[in-house]
Motif scaffolding. Structure first.
Motif, PDB file in Angstrom:
ATOM      1  N   GLU A 199       0.847  -1.193   0.000  1.00 53.32           N
ATOM      2  CA  GLU A 199       0.000   0.000   0.000  1.00 53.32           C
ATOM      3  C   GLU A 199       0.882   1.242   0.000  1.00 53.32           C
ATOM      4  O   GLU A 199       1.625   1.496   0.953  1.00 53.32           O
ATOM      5  CB  GLU A 199      -0.911   0.034   1.229  1.00 53.32           C
ATOM      6  CG  GLU A 199      -1.818   1.260   1.232  1.00 53.32           C
ATOM      7  CD  GLU A 199      -2.610   1.424   2.517  1.00 53.32           C
ATOM      8  OE1 GLU A 199      -3.237   2.482   2.665  1.00 53.32           O
ATOM      9  OE2 GLU A 199      -2.586   0.514   3.364  1.00 53.32           O
ATOM     10  N   THR A 216      -2.213   5.311  10.240  1.00 56.24           N
ATOM     11  CA  THR A 216      -1.995   4.056  10.950  1.00 56.24           C
ATOM     12  C   THR A 216      -2.558   2.895  10.153  1.00 56.24           C
ATOM     13  O   THR A 216      -3.694   2.952   9.671  1.00 56.24           O
ATOM     14  CB  THR A 216      -2.661   4.087  12.334  1.00 56.24           C
ATOM     15  OG1 THR A 216      -2.095   5.146  13.104  1.00 56.24           O
ATOM     16  CG2 THR A 216      -2.460   2.762  13.072  1.00 56.24           C
ATOM     17  N   ARG A 217      -1.761   1.859   9.995  1.00 57.78           N
ATOM     18  CA  ARG A 217      -2.193   0.619   9.366  1.00 57.78           C
ATOM     19  C   ARG A 217      -1.820  -0.538  10.292  1.00 57.78           C
ATOM     20  O   ARG A 217      -0.670  -0.962  10.338  1.00 57.78           O
ATOM     21  CB  ARG A 217      -1.537   0.441   7.994  1.00 57.78           C
ATOM     22  CG  ARG A 217      -2.031   1.397   6.935  1.00 57.78           C
ATOM     23  CD  ARG A 217      -3.460   1.088   6.532  1.00 57.78           C
ATOM     24  NE  ARG A 217      -3.905   1.967   5.460  1.00 57.78           N
ATOM     25  CZ  ARG A 217      -4.515   3.130   5.640  1.00 57.78           C
ATOM     26  NH1 ARG A 217      -4.753   3.563   6.874  1.00 57.78           N
ATOM     27  NH2 ARG A 217      -4.903   3.859   4.615  1.00 57.78           N
ATOM     28  N   ARG A 218      -2.793  -1.039  11.042  1.00 57.54           N
ATOM     29  CA  ARG A 218      -2.516  -2.073  12.042  1.00 57.54           C
ATOM     30  C   ARG A 218      -2.008  -3.367  11.424  1.00 57.54           C
ATOM     31  O   ARG A 218      -1.244  -4.102  12.059  1.00 57.54           O
ATOM     32  CB  ARG A 218      -3.788  -2.355  12.844  1.00 57.54           C
ATOM     33  CG  ARG A 218      -4.365  -1.150  13.571  1.00 57.54           C
ATOM     34  CD  ARG A 218      -3.413  -0.607  14.614  1.00 57.54           C
ATOM     35  NE  ARG A 218      -4.032   0.499  15.353  1.00 57.54           N
ATOM     36  CZ  ARG A 218      -3.356   1.322  16.156  1.00 57.54           C
ATOM     37  NH1 ARG A 218      -2.061   1.156  16.322  1.00 57.54           N
ATOM     38  NH2 ARG A 218      -3.980   2.295  16.784  1.00 57.54           N
ATOM     39  N   ARG A 224       2.235   1.665   8.777  1.00 58.23           N
ATOM     40  CA  ARG A 224       1.818   2.793   7.942  1.00 58.23           C
ATOM     41  C   ARG A 224       1.887   2.395   6.475  1.00 58.23           C
ATOM     42  O   ARG A 224       2.537   1.405   6.125  1.00 58.23           O
ATOM     43  CB  ARG A 224       2.740   4.000   8.174  1.00 58.23           C
ATOM     44  CG  ARG A 224       4.204   3.732   7.796  1.00 58.23           C
ATOM     45  CD  ARG A 224       5.032   4.998   7.770  1.00 58.23           C
ATOM     46  NE  ARG A 224       6.441   4.770   7.491  1.00 58.23           N
ATOM     47  CZ  ARG A 224       6.967   4.634   6.276  1.00 58.23           C
ATOM     48  NH1 ARG A 224       6.181   4.672   5.206  1.00 58.23           N
ATOM     49  NH2 ARG A 224       8.264   4.432   6.102  1.00 58.23           N
ATOM     50  N   PRO A 225       1.259   3.184   5.576  1.00 62.17           N
ATOM     51  CA  PRO A 225       1.490   2.969   4.147  1.00 62.17           C
ATOM     52  C   PRO A 225       2.901   3.421   3.769  1.00 62.17           C
ATOM     53  O   PRO A 225       3.605   4.059   4.563  1.00 62.17           O
ATOM     54  CB  PRO A 225       0.436   3.879   3.479  1.00 62.17           C
ATOM     55  CG  PRO A 225      -0.463   4.341   4.562  1.00 62.17           C
ATOM     56  CD  PRO A 225       0.306   4.264   5.842  1.00 62.17           C
TER      57      PRO A 225
END
Length: 276
Positions: A199, A216-218, A224-225
Motif C-alpha cells: 500500500e 496508521t495501518r494495524r 503505515r502505508p
C-alpha cells in the motif's frame, strides 16, 4: 566465462544514460522519474490521460538539469502503443533503463467480471509491459552496452486479493515474465527485476500527497502505508550500476505486509474481507 557486456558505471559512461518511465504523471512513476533524474539520467515520461501531471513531472526532471521528453501512452491500444518506446528513444538518443510502471486495476468480484474489463487489465498490466520491454531490449542490444528493465508489479504478484482477479493474474504473470526476461536477456548485459509495492500513498489508493507518518495501518508491521519515494529508491538501485549482479528477482516494498500471512488471517474479527 564469456565476457558479457554490462551496464557501465558512472566513471565508464561516455553518454548520459536515458530512462523511460511509463505512467510517470503521478505517484510511483513520478517519484521514480524524478529520482532517476537526480541520479543523472535523462528521462522519457509517458502518461495516459493526465497530460498536466506529466508536464509537472517533466518540470521536476528538468529541475535536476536533465532532459525530459513526454508522450501519451494508452496500453489498451496494442500492439501499436508500444511504439512510444521507439519514439522516446529516438527523441532522447537512446534508452538504457525502462521502468514498466503504468498500470490499472479493478475492484470487481470474480463472478461479476466481464471480458472487456479482464482484457483491459491484462493488456495494461501484462501485455503492455511485455511489448514495451521487447522494444527497449532491442534498443539496448543494438547499443551494445547492456541495460536495465524494472517491472513494477505489486504485492499481488505474490498474494491474492478479493475483487482483483485480473489484476492479480496480470501482476503474477508479470512477475514470472520478469524471470524469463532475466534469463533470456542476461547474455546482453541486460538485467530484469520486479519491484512489488504494497500500500503506497498515491492517487491509485486515494492518498495522493498523504503524509504517511500520520496514517496508521494495524495490519502492516511497519504500521503505515509507504511513500512513493520509498519505492522509487528501490527502482533507482535496480536501475543503477550497483545492481549489476541482480537479475530475475522481485523486491517487495511493502512494510512487511507479505510476511503477515496467517497472522493477518488469525486476527480478523469479521467477514468484511469477503467483499472488495
Amino acid at each position: 566465462m564469456p565476457a558479457y557486456p554490462s551496464y557501465p558505471s558512472g566513471s565508464e559512461r561516455t553518454h548520459t544514460p536515458v530512462a523511460i518511465v511509463t505512467g510517470a504523471d503521478s505517484g510511483i512513476g513520478r517519484a521514480t522519474a524524478v529520482r532517476l533524474a537526480a541520479d543523472g539520467m535523462d528521462v522519457g515520461i509517458t502518461f495516459h490521460t493526465d497530460e498536466r501531471g506529466a508536464a509537472a513531472t517533466a518540470d521536476e526532471v528538468r529541475g535536476h538539469s536533465r532532459r525530459a521528453a513526454v508522450a501519451a501512452l494508452d496500453l489498451t491500444h496494442l500492439p501499436g502503443a508500444a511504439e512510444v518506446i521507439d519514439e522516446l528513444a529516438a527523441e532522447l538518443g537512446r534508452v538504457d533503463v525502462l521502468v514498466n510502471n503504468a498500470g490499472t486495476g479493478t475492484a470487481t468480484p470474480y463472478l461479476e467480471l466481464d471480458h472487456a474489463t479482464v482484457q483491459r487489465v491484462l493488456d495494461v498490466d501484462l501485455v503492455g509491459p511485455f511489448l514495451c520491454g521487447q522494444r527497449a531490449a532491442r534498443h539496448m542490444i543494438a547499443q551494445g552496452d547492456g541495460g536495465r528493465i524494472v517491472n513494477v508489479t505489486s504485492v499481488h504478484e505474490h498474494q491474492p486479493r478479493v475483487g482483483a482477479a485480473p489484476y492479480c493474474a496480470a501482476k503474477g504473470g508479470l512477475g514470472l515474465l520478469t524471470q524469463v526476461m532475466a534469463l533470456e536477456l542476461a547474455e546482453y548485459g541486460i538485467t530484469v527485476n520486479a519491484v512489488a509495492p504494497g500500500e503506497i500513498a498515491t492517487p491509485m489508493t486515494g492518498q495522493e500527497d498523504e503524509d504517511v507518518t500520520t496514517v496508521t495501518r494495524r495490519g502492516i508491521p511497519l504500521g503505515r502505508p509507504g511513500d512513493a519515494r520509498e519505492v522509487a529508491a528501490v527502482v533507482a538501485f535496480l536501475a543503477g550500476p550497483d545492481a549489476s549482479y541482480v537479475t530475475g528477482a522481485s523486491w517487495a516494498v511493502d512494510g512487511g505486509m507479505l510476511r503477515m500471512g496467517p497472522m493477518a488471517g488469525s486476527h480478523l474479527g469479521t467477514d468484511s474481507w469477503r467483499r472488495p
